[in-house]
Design a protein around this motif. Structure first.
Motif, PDB file in Angstrom:
ATOM      1  N   PRO A   1       1.308   8.479   0.700  1.00 22.88           N
ATOM      2  CA  PRO A   1       2.096   9.681   0.391  1.00 22.88           C
ATOM      3  C   PRO A   1       2.751  10.248   1.659  1.00 22.88           C
ATOM      4  O   PRO A   1       2.062  10.545   2.637  1.00 22.88           O
ATOM      5  CB  PRO A   1       1.046  10.656  -0.172  1.00 22.88           C
TER       6      PRO A   1
ATOM      7  N   HIS B   1      -5.215   2.580  -1.886  1.00 19.71           N
ATOM      8  CA  HIS B   1      -6.215   2.994  -0.887  1.00 19.71           C
ATOM      9  C   HIS B   1      -6.420   1.835   0.089  1.00 19.71           C
ATOM     10  O   HIS B   1      -6.405   0.661  -0.338  1.00 19.71           O
ATOM     11  CB  HIS B   1      -7.531   3.334  -1.599  1.00 19.71           C
ATOM     12  N   PRO B   2      -6.652   2.139   1.376  1.00 20.72           N
ATOM     13  CA  PRO B   2      -6.841   1.048   2.347  1.00 20.72           C
ATOM     14  C   PRO B   2      -7.965   0.087   1.961  1.00 20.72           C
ATOM     15  O   PRO B   2      -7.914  -1.102   2.298  1.00 20.72           O
ATOM     16  CB  PRO B   2      -7.174   1.777   3.653  1.00 20.72           C
TER      17      PRO B   2
ATOM     18  N   LEU C   1      10.962  -1.160  -9.326  1.00 21.84           N
ATOM     19  CA  LEU C   1       9.805  -0.904 -10.200  1.00 21.84           C
ATOM     20  C   LEU C   1      10.242  -0.951 -11.656  1.00 21.84           C
ATOM     21  O   LEU C   1      11.183  -0.254 -12.063  1.00 21.84           O
ATOM     22  CB  LEU C   1       9.201   0.456  -9.876  1.00 21.84           C
TER      23      LEU C   1
ATOM     24  N   LYS D   1      -1.705  13.200   7.758  1.00 24.18           N
ATOM     25  CA  LYS D   1      -2.955  12.470   8.013  1.00 24.18           C
ATOM     26  C   LYS D   1      -2.848  11.015   7.510  1.00 24.18           C
ATOM     27  O   LYS D   1      -3.216  10.070   8.208  1.00 24.18           O
ATOM     28  CB  LYS D   1      -4.094  13.209   7.289  1.00 24.18           C
TER      29      LYS D   1
ATOM     30  N   VAL E   1      -1.191  -1.352 -10.352  1.00 27.90           N
ATOM     31  CA  VAL E   1      -2.204  -0.698  -9.516  1.00 27.90           C
ATOM     32  C   VAL E   1      -3.559  -0.782 -10.203  1.00 27.90           C
ATOM     33  O   VAL E   1      -3.662  -0.587 -11.412  1.00 27.90           O
ATOM     34  CB  VAL E   1      -1.834   0.799  -9.319  1.00 27.90           C
TER      35      VAL E   1
ATOM     36  N   ALA F   1       4.832  -1.247 -13.094  1.00 25.59           N
ATOM     37  CA  ALA F   1       4.112   0.035 -13.087  1.00 25.59           C
ATOM     38  C   ALA F   1       3.463   0.253 -14.454  1.00 25.59           C
ATOM     39  O   ALA F   1       4.135   0.608 -15.432  1.00 25.59           O
ATOM     40  CB  ALA F   1       5.075   1.170 -12.768  1.00 25.59           C
TER      41      ALA F   1
ATOM     42  N   ARG G   1       9.479   4.475  -0.885  1.00 31.92           N
ATOM     43  CA  ARG G   1       9.813   4.626  -2.298  1.00 31.92           C
ATOM     44  C   ARG G   1      10.559   5.942  -2.465  1.00 31.92           C
ATOM     45  O   ARG G   1      10.006   7.021  -2.187  1.00 31.92           O
ATOM     46  CB  ARG G   1       8.569   4.610  -3.183  1.00 31.92           C
TER      47      ARG G   1
ATOM     48  N   LEU H   1       0.836  -1.216   0.000  1.00 33.10           N
ATOM     49  CA  LEU H   1       0.000   0.000   0.000  1.00 33.10           C
ATOM     50  C   LEU H   1       0.865   1.258   0.000  1.00 33.10           C
ATOM     51  O   LEU H   1       1.709   1.444   0.889  1.00 33.10           O
ATOM     52  CB  LEU H   1      -0.903   0.016   1.249  1.00 33.10           C
ATOM     53  N   TYR H   2       0.633   2.124  -1.006  1.00 32.11           N
ATOM     54  CA  TYR H   2       1.346   3.406  -1.052  1.00 32.11           C
ATOM     55  C   TYR H   2       0.697   4.399  -0.100  1.00 32.11           C
ATOM     56  O   TYR H   2      -0.537   4.540  -0.068  1.00 32.11           O
ATOM     57  CB  TYR H   2       1.288   4.003  -2.460  1.00 32.11           C
TER      58      TYR H   2
ATOM     59  N   PHE I   1     -11.184   2.102  -6.595  1.00 35.32           N
ATOM     60  CA  PHE I   1     -11.075   1.710  -5.181  1.00 35.32           C
ATOM     61  C   PHE I   1     -12.347   1.951  -4.376  1.00 35.32           C
ATOM     62  O   PHE I   1     -12.405   1.693  -3.188  1.00 35.32           O
ATOM     63  CB  PHE I   1      -9.894   2.407  -4.498  1.00 35.32           C
TER      64      PHE I   1
HETATM   65  O1  1VU Z   1     -11.226   7.587   7.577  1.00 36.29           O
HETATM   66  P1  1VU Z   1     -10.079   8.519   7.806  1.00 36.29           P
HETATM   67  O2  1VU Z   1     -10.450   9.970   7.567  1.00 36.29           O
HETATM   68  O3  1VU Z   1      -9.368   8.280   9.083  1.00 36.29           O
HETATM   69  O4  1VU Z   1      -8.994   8.179   6.663  1.00 36.29           O
HETATM   70  C1  1VU Z   1      -9.297   8.361   5.286  1.00 36.29           C
HETATM   71  C2  1VU Z   1      -7.998   8.617   4.549  1.00 36.29           C
HETATM   72  O5  1VU Z   1      -7.129   9.452   5.239  1.00 36.29           O
HETATM   73  C3  1VU Z   1      -7.414   7.218   4.489  1.00 36.29           C
HETATM   74  N1  1VU Z   1      -6.561   6.984   3.318  1.00 36.29           N
HETATM   75  C4  1VU Z   1      -5.284   6.560   3.405  1.00 36.29           C
HETATM   76  N2  1VU Z   1      -4.509   6.307   4.451  1.00 36.29           N
HETATM   77  C5  1VU Z   1      -3.244   5.882   4.193  1.00 36.29           C
HETATM   78  N3  1VU Z   1      -2.782   5.702   2.936  1.00 36.29           N
HETATM   79  C6  1VU Z   1      -3.531   5.948   1.871  1.00 36.29           C
HETATM   80  N4  1VU Z   1      -3.038   5.762   0.632  1.00 36.29           N
HETATM   81  C7  1VU Z   1      -4.859   6.400   2.077  1.00 36.29           C
HETATM   82  N5  1VU Z   1      -5.880   6.727   1.247  1.00 36.29           N
HETATM   83  C8  1VU Z   1      -6.890   7.075   2.014  1.00 36.29           C
HETATM   84  O6  1VU Z   1      -8.533   6.325   4.358  1.00 36.29           O
HETATM   85  C9  1VU Z   1      -9.738   7.007   4.782  1.00 36.29           C
HETATM   86  C10 1VU Z   1     -10.673   7.101   3.602  1.00 36.29           C
HETATM   87  O7  1VU Z   1     -10.051   7.885   2.601  1.00 36.29           O
HETATM   88  P2  1VU Z   1     -10.871   8.489   1.381  1.00 36.29           P
HETATM   89  O8  1VU Z   1     -11.733   7.421   0.793  1.00 36.29           O
HETATM   90  O9  1VU Z   1     -11.558   9.721   1.818  1.00 36.29           O
HETATM   91  O10 1VU Z   1      -9.733   8.789   0.327  1.00 36.29           O
HETATM   92  P3  1VU Z   1      -9.219  10.186  -0.190  1.00 36.29           P
HETATM   93  O11 1VU Z   1     -10.243  10.754  -1.109  1.00 36.29           O
HETATM   94  O12 1VU Z   1      -8.764  11.001   0.978  1.00 36.29           O
HETATM   95  O13 1VU Z   1      -7.930   9.793  -1.046  1.00 36.29           O
HETATM   96  C11 1VU Z   1      -8.027   9.029  -2.234  1.00 36.29           C
HETATM   97  C12 1VU Z   1      -6.615   8.977  -2.838  1.00 36.29           C
HETATM   98  C13 1VU Z   1      -6.614   8.032  -4.033  1.00 36.29           C
HETATM   99  C14 1VU Z   1      -6.224  10.377  -3.332  1.00 36.29           C
HETATM  100  C15 1VU Z   1      -5.639   8.470  -1.740  1.00 36.29           C
HETATM  101  O14 1VU Z   1      -6.058   7.212  -1.343  1.00 36.29           O
HETATM  102  C16 1VU Z   1      -4.187   8.475  -2.127  1.00 36.29           C
HETATM  103  O15 1VU Z   1      -3.535   9.517  -2.167  1.00 36.29           O
HETATM  104  N6  1VU Z   1      -3.644   7.293  -2.379  1.00 36.29           N
HETATM  105  C17 1VU Z   1      -2.237   7.120  -2.671  1.00 36.29           C
HETATM  106  C18 1VU Z   1      -1.900   7.561  -4.072  1.00 36.29           C
HETATM  107  C19 1VU Z   1      -0.475   7.276  -4.402  1.00 36.29           C
HETATM  108  O16 1VU Z   1       0.347   7.050  -3.541  1.00 36.29           O
HETATM  109  N7  1VU Z   1      -0.175   7.257  -5.702  1.00 36.29           N
HETATM  110  C20 1VU Z   1       1.166   6.951  -6.189  1.00 36.29           C
HETATM  111  C21 1VU Z   1       1.446   5.501  -6.105  1.00 36.29           C
HETATM  112  S1  1VU Z   1       0.797   4.553  -7.385  1.00 36.29           S
HETATM  113  C22 1VU Z   1       2.059   4.328  -8.456  1.00 36.29           C
HETATM  114  O17 1VU Z   1       2.988   5.053  -8.470  1.00 36.29           O
HETATM  115  C23 1VU Z   1       1.973   3.166  -9.378  1.00 36.29           C
HETATM  116  C24 1VU Z   1       3.293   2.613  -9.708  1.00 36.29           C
END
Ligand code: 1VU
Length: 315
Positions: A17, A240-241, A140, A22, A208, A166, A75, A14-15, A212
């Protein structure tokens, strides 16, 4: 078997950021095989310095290790970006750090660079042959060049423990458009799974799934996991979790699969006593490679904490 090639479960990676306090805090409460704290694509250039210090502090001894995460990785930015040296020198002193994920590995020299810095920065952890806990590297694979150099990449570092595919960068490199069937990635994914196996690397982690949310999104994820497993991958990158449970369940053996494997292993012990190399179970022939597959399934089930001994007692 070196420590880098010993069996290790990475059904979900799990990625998180590293620029987001948070998300970092949230990760502490998650149950997942591998977390990958990201300094690359999910972090904007202006946020990189903050992300580096965030993650060093988060993985330092003043914070307890998150209890339900098996492997903590970071990473870094690509070696070709010019940012990797600063990433590594900042994060390598972290107390709770098990692996480095290196993006955009195109050739062996990308991994030589990272390996040399690890050895130089943490000599006590890496130059002592008795040390059983060196950092591991996951590479990767994101380009056509990387696919043509898979053999040299797989041999490039004693710390290399797996390959990750990737899809989005690969699609960009080849001017491909990702489709739901994923057939455009078939050659690259098969090449990665086969090369990693040929070089004894324990992990092959698939593309990926960008869906989600909701039942429909998660059923796409489930299909992708099954397809990846069918190609020889043993884990999935997650963003995403909500994706973790499905990935970890799908990349563990199913209950019926484990039961079949235990029956084959028990049946083989009996067949061996009777001097039979080939025998029958449920109307199908069982022989050496089938027994080998069954033993591997039993071992994987044990690693996943499934009740193998209870099943064995039934047979
Ligand atoms: O319920 P809570 O408020 O406590 O928590 C939220 C949120 O903070 C949490 N959450 C995460 N926690 C840790 N790591 C995560 N990656 C993560 N994503 C979410 O879970 C609860 C629900 O979150 P949500 O449904 O409201 O999600 P958001 O809209 O906040 O965020 C969605 C995205 C997709 C933007 C988010 O999950 C995210 O940034 N994910 C990581 C993206 C990433 O790292 N991309 C690059 C790697 S992929 C790659 O390079 C392929 C090779």
């Amino acid at each position: 078997m070196s420590t880098a090639t010993a069996s290790i479960l990475r059904r979900a990676l799990l990625y998180v950021p590293s620029s987001s306090p948070k998300f970092l805090e949230k990760s502490r409460s998650l149950t997942v095989d591998t977390i990958c704290y990201d300094l690359e694509d999910s972090v904007t250039p202006s946020q990189k310095p903050t992300a580096r210090t965030n993650i060093l502090s988060f993985l330092s001894s003043t914070h307890p290790r998150p209890p339900n995460i098996t492997e903590l990785s970071v990473r870094i930015n690509a070696v070709s970006s010019g940012l990797a040296l600063e990433d590594l020198t900042t994060i390598l002193p972290a107390t709770h750090l098990d692996a480095i994920v290196v993006p955009k590995v195109n050739k062996a020299s990308d991994l030589h660079f990272v390996t040399d810095i690890i050895r130089h920065t943490l000599p006590e952890r890496h130059n002592d042959s008795n040390n059983k806990n060196p950092l591991k590297i996951l590479a990767l694979i994101e380009s056509a060049e990387a696919i043509t150099n898979l053999n040299e990449i797989c041999r490039a570092s004693p710390f290399l423990s797996g390959l990750i595919f990737a899809a989005e960068d690969f699609a960009l490199d080849l001017s491909l458009t990702r489709t739901p069937s994923l057939t455009e990635f078939l050659y690259a994914r098969s090449a990665i799974a086969t090369s990693a196996r040929a070089h004894g690397l324990p992990s092959t982690i698939d593309l990926v799934c960008t869906s989600f949310r909701g039942e429909e999104g998660l059923s796409v994820l489930q299909e992708e996991c099954l397809q990846g497993k069918g190609l020889g991958f043993n884990g999935k990158q997650c963003i995403h979790p909500s994706q973790v449970e499905i990935a970890q369940r799908t990349f563990a053996p199913g209950e019926k699969e484990v039961e079949w494997a235990v029956r084959v292993v028990v049946g083989d012990e009996k067949a061996d006593i009777k001097g039979r190399g080939a025998w029958t179970l449920d109307g199908k022939m069982i022989d050496v490679p089938v027994v080998g597959k069954a033993k591997a399934t039993v071992e994987k089930a044990r690693l996943c904490g499934m009740g193998v001994d209870a099943i064995r007692e039934k047979w």
